[in-house]
Each structure stands twice: as structure tokens, then as C-alpha cells.
Enzyme design. Structure first.
Site, short mmCIF file in Angstrom:
data_model
loop_
_atom_site.label_atom_id
_atom_site.label_comp_id
_atom_site.label_asym_id
_atom_site.label_seq_id
_atom_site.Cartn_x
_atom_site.Cartn_y
_atom_site.Cartn_z
N CYS A 1 -3.36 2.57 7.71
CA CYS A 1 -2.30 1.55 7.38
C CYS A 1 -2.77 0.19 7.50
O CYS A 1 -3.11 -0.37 8.31
CB CYS A 1 -0.93 1.62 8.11
SG CYS A 1 0.30 0.84 7.60
N CYS B 1 1.98 -4.76 16.37
CA CYS B 1 1.12 -3.92 17.08
C CYS B 1 -0.40 -4.18 16.85
O CYS B 1 -0.82 -4.04 16.05
CB CYS B 1 1.53 -2.33 16.59
SG CYS B 1 3.38 -1.99 16.91
N HIS C 1 2.54 5.59 21.86
CA HIS C 1 1.21 4.94 22.06
C HIS C 1 0.83 4.67 23.82
O HIS C 1 -0.18 4.43 24.20
CB HIS C 1 0.84 3.84 21.16
CG HIS C 1 1.09 4.05 19.90
ND1 HIS C 1 0.93 5.41 19.35
CD2 HIS C 1 1.77 3.61 18.80
CE1 HIS C 1 1.20 5.25 17.89
NE2 HIS C 1 1.93 4.17 17.62
N CYS D 1 -2.77 -2.17 14.61
CA CYS D 1 -2.49 -1.82 13.27
C CYS D 1 -2.76 -3.01 12.50
O CYS D 1 -2.48 -4.27 12.77
CB CYS D 1 -1.10 -1.71 13.26
SG CYS D 1 -0.31 -1.37 11.25
N CYS E 1 3.08 8.47 1.56
CA CYS E 1 3.32 7.67 2.64
C CYS E 1 3.48 6.10 2.06
O CYS E 1 2.63 5.52 1.39
CB CYS E 1 2.10 7.36 3.63
SG CYS E 1 2.50 6.24 4.98
N GLU F 1 0.75 -1.25 0.09
CA GLU F 1 0.01 -0.06 0.19
C GLU F 1 0.68 1.25 0.11
O GLU F 1 2.13 1.27 0.50
CB GLU F 1 -0.69 -0.06 1.43
CG GLU F 1 -1.75 -0.89 1.41
CD GLU F 1 -2.73 -0.74 2.94
OE1 GLU F 1 -3.74 -1.33 2.82
OE2 GLU F 1 -2.22 0.05 3.58
N CYS G 1 4.08 -6.95 7.86
CA CYS G 1 5.00 -6.55 9.08
C CYS G 1 5.05 -7.52 10.26
O CYS G 1 3.87 -8.15 10.42
CB CYS G 1 4.45 -5.38 9.60
SG CYS G 1 5.22 -4.46 10.94
#
Length: 342
Positions: A330, A113, A213, A116, A102, A89, A109
Site C-alpha cells: 500500500c 503508521c 501490529h 506504511c 483492494c 491506488e 492518509c
């Protein structure tokens, strides 16, 4: 061998192996950092040289397999298929000061997290520097607009792909290429401490953004697995090292999750944690991820959190929500696409 992944010096070395003059390297580099998609488009090279190139090298291209455009602000979310079928993306955003993109640094990944969507399903592979450049060129070609700012905050953890990201910075900064200044590039990390120190020693002028966060270790470990490896003390020591080496301000990203990390006590803790640091806090009202239970903080709580930080001397902004009517967070669009393929 992907020409977009090579520096001018590396192209020179390759040309020497095929008996060609090294001065052609700059010509070739300039071509591949435009939006061309095949070697035959290099019209100022002889046909014989183009044929030689086609025997050994190629230009990394990707196909746009999906795109959503916001009716609110013109933000575009792209899905691109790589040569090997992996899906990534990137997001194109318009601002008064210029266009930003971006980009992704990995296909998937592995950081885990919990807020996400990118990390659901794990990491498939790292992207090359040429594939990072390719996202920018493809979007420029599709929009017909130039891009002046880059954020490495798409799918993937940039510091988990450190060497390729550093080469990308060198390529994108080249005067013969896109010539985008380091100060117009932001790298976001969830907090890989050794790589933060390495970046400080690189002594370039990129902006470093830390996905924080949470103001304490216990809460951070619940939402960010990297916190089990590196404590906040270790992370902030690395941040101080970075600031001292570069004299650059760090941005701390703080995604506000309703009822999880958006209490006033969290704001007090955060202000105490960051007191005295050359930094800025970017509050992000979290986007809904369908596979998670998290919800966006109410506007009143976001404002109260912001006011608490400001009252204690912390510079803070609330991120402008771009692409609110599309799946611009994301990993969301990629996740939906992959689910439909299953």
C-alpha cells in the site's frame, strides 16, 4: 453532481426536479454501475433526457496513469488520477475463489503508521462513495473480468471517512448495481474505537479487520500514532462489543517487522491478549518501504511466531504474498509516482 455517488432514491428526487419520470432512476443507476464513462452511452434513454442530464450531472471517471502487473501471479497494481488531479491506488488480485480488489478510501492518509508508505505526505482529501465505486468499475473494464470480493485496505483510513464508506457499502450491495454481498467485503481500520462501535450498530455483515501490529501499548505507540489516543484495552473493549452485536469474527492484521515485533515473547503476549475472542490473526511479512528502516521478518521467525500462536489456541494464517515482484504494498507505487512529479 456525480451520478455514481447517488442512490436510486436520490436519482428519483433529482429527476423530479427536472420534470422527468422517477421510474427512469433505476435505468440510470444500472447504467452508471456498469463501466460506461459518459451519459451518451445510456442508449435506452431519450436524447432529450441525456441532454438534460449533461446540464446538471456527470459520471465520475478516473484515468489509469500507471499499472504494474506481476509476472508471478497476475496481480495488478493501478495508479489512477482523479478529476481534481489527486492520485490513488488500487490492487487487483486473482484467487481460486474469485477476483478481489483492494481499493482506496482517501487520497493520502493522516494516520501516520510508521510501516506504511501511504501516510507519507499526509491526507489530501476523502474519496466519495462514487469514487470508490469508480475504482472497481475501471479495473473491471481494464481487465475484462468481474470482481466478487472487495477489501477497503488501500490508501487511507476507512473509518476516517466513515459516512462515505457506509454509503459505498449501500451502493455496492445494491441489486441494481454491482450486487456484491456484504460478506464479500472487508473493512480494515487502524483502530478508531468510536467507529468500530458505530459499525457494530449498523448490523451489516461485512468483515472487520483491525490493524494491530503489536501486543502491548508501548510498542504500538511507537509504530502507530492512533495508539496514543486509544489504548489496547479500549480497542479490545470495542472489539468485544462488535463481536457481541454481530456475532462476526474479527481479523487482526499483524505485520511482522524484523527485530521490532516478531519475537516469541511478542507472540506469547499476543496470544494472551486475544484469548477467548472470536478472532483470527493474519500475519503479514512486511513489505520494504524505502523511506523507512524496517525489514521483513525472516521466514523462520514468521513460522515460529505462527506456531507459538497456534500452540496457544489462536487461529492464524500467514498472508499469501501477491505481487511480490511489483510495488504492490500500500502506497509504494503512488509514492514513487509523486516523487517523480516533484
Amino acid at each position: 453532481m456525480d451520478l455514481r455517488n447517488l442512490t436510486i432514491d436520490e436519482i428519483k428526487s433529482y429527476l423530479e426536479t427536472i420534470g422527468e419520470k422517477p421510474f427512469r432512476a433505476k435505468q440510470i443507476f444500472k447504467w452508471v454501475h456498469r463501466s460506461i464513462e459518459n451519459i451518451d452511452e445510456m442508449t435506452d434513454l431519450s436524447k432529450d433526457l441525456r441532454e438534460k442530464l449533461k446540464n446538471d450531472v456527470y459520471i465520475c471517471n478516473m484515468n489509469i496513469v500507471g499499472m504494474e502487473e506481476s509476472k508471478v501471479d497476475g496481480t495488478r497494481k493501478y495508479l489512477m488520477a482523479m478529476k481534481d488531479g489527486n492520485i490513488i491506488e488500487c490492487v487487483f488480485m486473482r484467487y481460486k475463489h474469485g477476483n478481489s480488489i483492494c481499493i482506496s478510501t482517501q487520497a493520502g492518509c493522516r494516520m501516520g503508521c510508521t510501516f506504511c508508505a501511504s501516510t507519507i505526505g499526509g491526507k489530501n482529501r476523502d474519496l466519495t462513495s462514487g469514487e470508490m465505486i469508480g475504482q472497481i468499475l475501471k479495473v473491471q473494464k481494464d481487465t475484462g473480468e468481474s470482481i466478487s470480493n472487495i477489501v477497503l485496505m488501500g490508501t487511507g483510513e476507512p473509518f476516517d471517512n466513515y459516512e462515505n464508506v457506509m454509503k459505498f457499502l449501500k451502493l455496492v450491495n445494491s441489486k441494481e448495481g454491482l450486487n456484491i454481498g456484504m460478506r464479500h467485503i472487508t473493512i480494515s481500520t487502524c483502530g478508531l474505537v468510536p467507529e468500530i462501535r458505530r459499525l457494530a450498530d449498523e448490523n451489516n455483515q461485512v468483515t472487520l479487520a483491525i490493524s494491530l501490529h503489536s501486543p502491548n501499548d508501548e510498542l504500538r505507540r511507537n509504530i502507530m500514532p492512533i495508539a496514543k489516543k486509544y489504548s489496547l484495552d479500549e480497542l479490545l473493549d470495542a472489539c468485544r462489543y462488535y463481536i457481541n452485536k454481530t456475532n462476526r469474527r474479527i481479523t487482526f492484521e499483524y505485520s511482522l517487522i524484523d527485530g521490532v515485533n516478531d519475537h516469541l515473547e511478542n507472540a506469547r503476549e499476543l496470544s494472551a491478549l486475544l484469548k477467548g475472542l472470536l478472532c483470527h490473526v493474519n500475519l503479514i511479512p512486511i513489505n520494504l518501504v524505502k523511506e523507512r528502516d524496517y525489514k521483513k521478518s525472516q521466514k523462520e521467525r514468521v513460522e515460529a511466531f505462527k506456531n507459538m500462536l497456534e500452540s496457544r489456541g489462536i487461529e492464524v494464517t500467514v498472508r499469501r504474498e501477491l505481487g511480490s515482484d511489483i510495488e504492490a504494498a500500500c502506497g509504494q507505487l503512488r509514492r514513487q509516482y509523486l516523487k517523480e512529479l516533484d
